[in-house]
Design a protein around this motif. Structure first.
Motif, PDB file in Angstrom:
ATOM      1  N   UNK A 100       0.856  -1.192   0.000  1.00 23.74           N
ATOM      2  CA  UNK A 100       0.000   0.000   0.000  1.00 23.74           C
ATOM      3  C   UNK A 100       0.887   1.235   0.000  1.00 23.74           C
ATOM      4  N   UNK A 101       0.264   2.399  -0.221  1.00 22.32           N
ATOM      5  CA  UNK A 101       1.006   3.649  -0.339  1.00 22.32           C
ATOM      6  C   UNK A 101       1.747   3.999   0.950  1.00 22.32           C
ATOM      7  N   UNK A 102       2.950   4.536   0.794  1.00 25.85           N
ATOM      8  CA  UNK A 102       3.714   4.984   1.972  1.00 25.85           C
ATOM      9  C   UNK A 102       3.065   6.215   2.601  1.00 25.85           C
ATOM     10  N   UNK A 103       2.622   7.136   1.745  1.00 24.58           N
ATOM     11  CA  UNK A 103       2.014   8.381   2.215  1.00 24.58           C
ATOM     12  C   UNK A 103       0.528   8.385   1.843  1.00 24.58           C
ATOM     13  N   UNK A 104      -0.117   9.499   2.133  1.00 26.08           N
ATOM     14  CA  UNK A 104      -1.550   9.595   1.837  1.00 26.08           C
ATOM     15  C   UNK A 104      -1.864  10.039   0.421  1.00 26.08           C
ATOM     16  N   UNK A 105      -0.935   9.897  -0.501  1.00 25.25           N
ATOM     17  CA  UNK A 105      -1.203  10.277  -1.893  1.00 25.25           C
ATOM     18  C   UNK A 105      -1.898   9.130  -2.625  1.00 25.25           C
ATOM     19  N   UNK A 106      -2.745   9.496  -3.586  1.00 22.07           N
ATOM     20  CA  UNK A 106      -3.359   8.493  -4.453  1.00 22.07           C
ATOM     21  C   UNK A 106      -3.257   9.010  -5.886  1.00 22.07           C
ATOM     22  N   UNK A 107      -3.139   8.100  -6.856  1.00 22.79           N
ATOM     23  CA  UNK A 107      -3.069   8.560  -8.258  1.00 22.79           C
ATOM     24  C   UNK A 107      -4.378   9.225  -8.673  1.00 22.79           C
ATOM     25  N   UNK A 108      -4.262  10.230  -9.537  1.00 20.65           N
ATOM     26  CA  UNK A 108      -5.464  10.927  -9.998  1.00 20.65           C
ATOM     27  C   UNK A 108      -6.235  10.052 -10.988  1.00 20.65           C
ATOM     28  N   UNK A 109      -7.518  10.353 -11.131  1.00 13.90           N
ATOM     29  CA  UNK A 109      -8.365   9.639 -12.108  1.00 13.90           C
ATOM     30  C   UNK A 109      -7.803   9.824 -13.507  1.00 13.90           C
ATOM     31  N   UNK A 110      -7.332  11.056 -13.779  1.00 15.86           N
ATOM     32  CA  UNK A 110      -6.806  11.370 -15.123  1.00 15.86           C
ATOM     33  C   UNK A 110      -5.601  10.491 -15.436  1.00 15.86           C
ATOM     34  N   UNK A 111      -4.709  10.336 -14.442  1.00 16.47           N
ATOM     35  CA  UNK A 111      -3.519   9.509 -14.673  1.00 16.47           C
ATOM     36  C   UNK A 111      -3.942   8.070 -14.962  1.00 16.47           C
ATOM     37  N   UNK A 112      -4.838   7.539 -14.123  1.00 21.56           N
ATOM     38  CA  UNK A 112      -5.251   6.143 -14.289  1.00 21.56           C
ATOM     39  C   UNK A 112      -5.895   5.929 -15.650  1.00 21.56           C
ATOM     40  N   UNK A 113      -6.598   6.945 -16.107  1.00 16.34           N
ATOM     41  CA  UNK A 113      -7.279   6.841 -17.392  1.00 16.34           C
ATOM     42  C   UNK A 113      -6.289   6.800 -18.556  1.00 16.34           C
ATOM     43  N   UNK A 114      -5.227   7.607 -18.464  1.00 11.30           N
ATOM     44  CA  UNK A 114      -4.346   7.686 -19.633  1.00 11.30           C
ATOM     45  C   UNK A 114      -3.214   6.649 -19.632  1.00 11.30           C
ATOM     46  N   UNK A 115      -2.982   5.964 -18.497  1.00 13.11           N
ATOM     47  CA  UNK A 115      -1.886   4.990 -18.461  1.00 13.11           C
ATOM     48  C   UNK A 115      -2.191   3.767 -19.319  1.00 13.11           C
ATOM     49  N   UNK A 116      -1.143   3.120 -19.798  1.00 12.72           N
ATOM     50  CA  UNK A 116      -1.324   1.829 -20.459  1.00 12.72           C
ATOM     51  C   UNK A 116      -1.812   0.830 -19.404  1.00 12.72           C
ATOM     52  N   UNK A 117      -2.469  -0.257 -19.818  1.00  8.48           N
ATOM     53  CA  UNK A 117      -2.943  -1.234 -18.810  1.00  8.48           C
ATOM     54  C   UNK A 117      -1.806  -1.755 -17.937  1.00  8.48           C
ATOM     55  N   UNK A 118      -0.631  -1.957 -18.521  1.00  6.49           N
ATOM     56  CA  UNK A 118       0.506  -2.491 -17.738  1.00  6.49           C
ATOM     57  C   UNK A 118       0.930  -1.500 -16.657  1.00  6.49           C
ATOM     58  N   UNK A 119       0.976  -0.223 -17.022  1.00  2.52           N
ATOM     59  CA  UNK A 119       1.381   0.799 -16.044  1.00  2.52           C
ATOM     60  C   UNK A 119       0.294   0.994 -14.984  1.00  2.52           C
ATOM     61  N   UNK A 120      -0.957   0.997 -15.445  1.00  3.41           N
ATOM     62  CA  UNK A 120      -2.065   1.189 -14.496  1.00  3.41           C
ATOM     63  C   UNK A 120      -2.046   0.091 -13.427  1.00  3.41           C
ATOM     64  N   UNK A 121      -1.742  -1.119 -13.871  1.00  2.98           N
ATOM     65  CA  UNK A 121      -1.715  -2.266 -12.952  1.00  2.98           C
ATOM     66  C   UNK A 121      -0.675  -2.068 -11.839  1.00  2.98           C
ATOM     67  N   UNK A 122       0.429  -1.406 -12.163  1.00  2.00           N
ATOM     68  CA  UNK A 122       1.501  -1.198 -11.171  1.00  2.00           C
ATOM     69  C   UNK A 122       1.160  -0.023 -10.241  1.00  2.00           C
ATOM     70  N   UNK A 123       0.446   0.945 -10.793  1.00  2.00           N
ATOM     71  CA  UNK A 123       0.106   2.144 -10.015  1.00  2.00           C
ATOM     72  C   UNK A 123      -1.115   1.888  -9.121  1.00  2.00           C
ATOM     73  N   UNK A 124      -2.016   1.051  -9.637  1.00  2.00           N
ATOM     74  CA  UNK A 124      -3.307   0.813  -8.951  1.00  2.00           C
ATOM     75  C   UNK A 124      -3.715  -0.633  -9.223  1.00  2.00           C
ATOM     76  N   UNK A 125      -3.143  -1.575  -8.454  1.00  2.00           N
ATOM     77  CA  UNK A 125      -3.308  -2.991  -8.816  1.00  2.00           C
ATOM     78  C   UNK A 125      -4.751  -3.500  -8.853  1.00  2.00           C
ATOM     79  N   UNK A 126      -5.605  -2.966  -7.968  1.00  2.00           N
ATOM     80  CA  UNK A 126      -6.961  -3.530  -7.920  1.00  2.00           C
ATOM     81  C   UNK A 126      -7.967  -2.619  -8.593  1.00  2.00           C
ATOM     82  N   UNK A 127      -8.932  -3.219  -9.266  1.00  2.00           N
ATOM     83  CA  UNK A 127     -10.104  -2.420  -9.605  1.00  2.00           C
ATOM     84  C   UNK A 127     -11.212  -2.904  -8.661  1.00  2.00           C
ATOM     85  N   UNK A 128     -12.039  -1.958  -8.266  1.00  2.00           N
ATOM     86  CA  UNK A 128     -13.031  -2.279  -7.242  1.00  2.00           C
ATOM     87  C   UNK A 128     -14.049  -3.291  -7.777  1.00  2.00           C
ATOM     88  N   UNK A 129     -14.357  -4.286  -6.962  1.00  2.00           N
ATOM     89  CA  UNK A 129     -15.369  -5.264  -7.377  1.00  2.00           C
ATOM     90  C   UNK A 129     -16.734  -4.615  -7.193  1.00  2.00           C
TER      91      UNK A 129
END
Ligand SMILES: O=C(O)CCC(=O)C(=O)O
Ligand SMILES: [Fe+2]
Length: 276
Positions: A239-268
């Motif tokens: 989990x994150x070291x600090x209280x930062x979270x990636x922005x929606x915009x970043x998650x949207x524009x990342x490739x699937x491989x990068x998104x997986x590393x930045x935000x491993x889970x998608x909410x069920x």
């Protein structure tokens, strides 16, 4: 691909210097992104990037969430120069540790240091910290955190190079000069700690190290600034070291491989049925 020699030397020393990990264009693009961030006081935001300092004022200025600063920084998330090393050394790739992806970045930042600034000696496996641990079992690496520290300008003598104590990731004792090194940190340096070496780097080189290694940096004495960026990789369940979270915009524009590393889970999503 990770060579047998890289495996051997990483196990032995706790770090590897990956020379020319980035080409000149990549370094130039990263510096251009950094220069587009107006230097602001700690606490200021530039888009989704946050100006930040660690424990004390003489450790320089950080830009946290630097993967938000533009495509050149996004490329670092799964850069071919180190992504296979990170997967291999974090390990668990064949196990359910990796069911939500190979890795997770729990902190990413750029750091700018001027004259007189440094970071004191820290880490080392005594006391044991699970997140930082170095572990090899059955010839398989299982490290808690692999750091990739990239030089964005040349870092030579007097520039405030990163210092490591080679092999200290396996030490069973606290370095007897540890406290003294912390004290000299008030003056901003781990210079003079027995067994520590400065790792000099050219712009574009990457220093890979397990966080369990005893490390810090020399005090910058030269004029000008030292520029680096650090991406920390651990298992996908971290989990994150600090209280930062990636922005929606970043998650949207990342490739699937990068998104997986930045935000491993998608909410069920809960399915709404008659009886729910
Ligand atoms: O600033 C440095 O050279 C060391 C950075 C460091 O301690 C880290 O990335 O864990
Ligand atoms: Fe560190």
């Amino acid at each position: 691909m990770v060579s047998e020699l890289d495996k051997y030397l990483f196990d032995l020393r706790g770090y590897l210097l990956l020379e020319n990990a980035l080409n000149n264009q990549e370094v130039e693009d990263l510096n251009a992104c950094l220069e587009a961030i107006p230097l602001k006081k700690p606490g200021a935001w530039h888009g989704h990037v946050h100006s930040h300092v660690f424990a004390s004022d003489n450790e320089g200025l950080n830009f946290q969430q630097i993967y938000e600063a533009g495509e050149p920084f996004e490329k670092l998330i799964d850069h071919p120069s180190w992504i296979d090393h990170s997967k291999l050394f974090v390990g668990g790739q064949e196990s359910f540790d990796a069911q939500h992806g190979p890795l997770f970045i729990d902190e990413n930042f750029a750091s700018i240091r001027g004259p007189g600034e440094a970071i004191g000696l820290h880490s080392g496996p005594v006391p044991w910290v699970k997140r930082c641990q170095f572990l090899v079992r059955d010839q398989q690496f299982n490290c808690g955190q692999i750091n990739i520290l990239i030089a964005l300008n040349d870092i030579g003598p007097g520039d405030g190079a990163t210092m490591v104590i080679p092999g200290s990731h396996k030490s069973n004792f606290r370095h007897p000069e540890f406290d003294q090194a912390k004290m000299t940190m008030e003056g901003g340096s781990v210079d003079g700690v027995t067994g520590a070496i400065e790792v000099h780097m050219k712009a574009g080189d990457a220093l890979l190290f397990v966080d369990a290694i005893c490390h810090g940096s020399a005090k910058r004495v030269n004029s000008g600034e030292r520029r680096i960026t650090v991406y920390r990789y651990g298992p996908s369940w971290g989990f994150f070291r600090h209280g930062y979270r990636p922005s929606k915009e970043l998650l949207k524009r990342l490739t699937p491989e990068r998104r997986q590393i930045v935000w491993p889970h998608s909410k069920i999503k809960r399915e709404i049925s008659e009886d729910s």
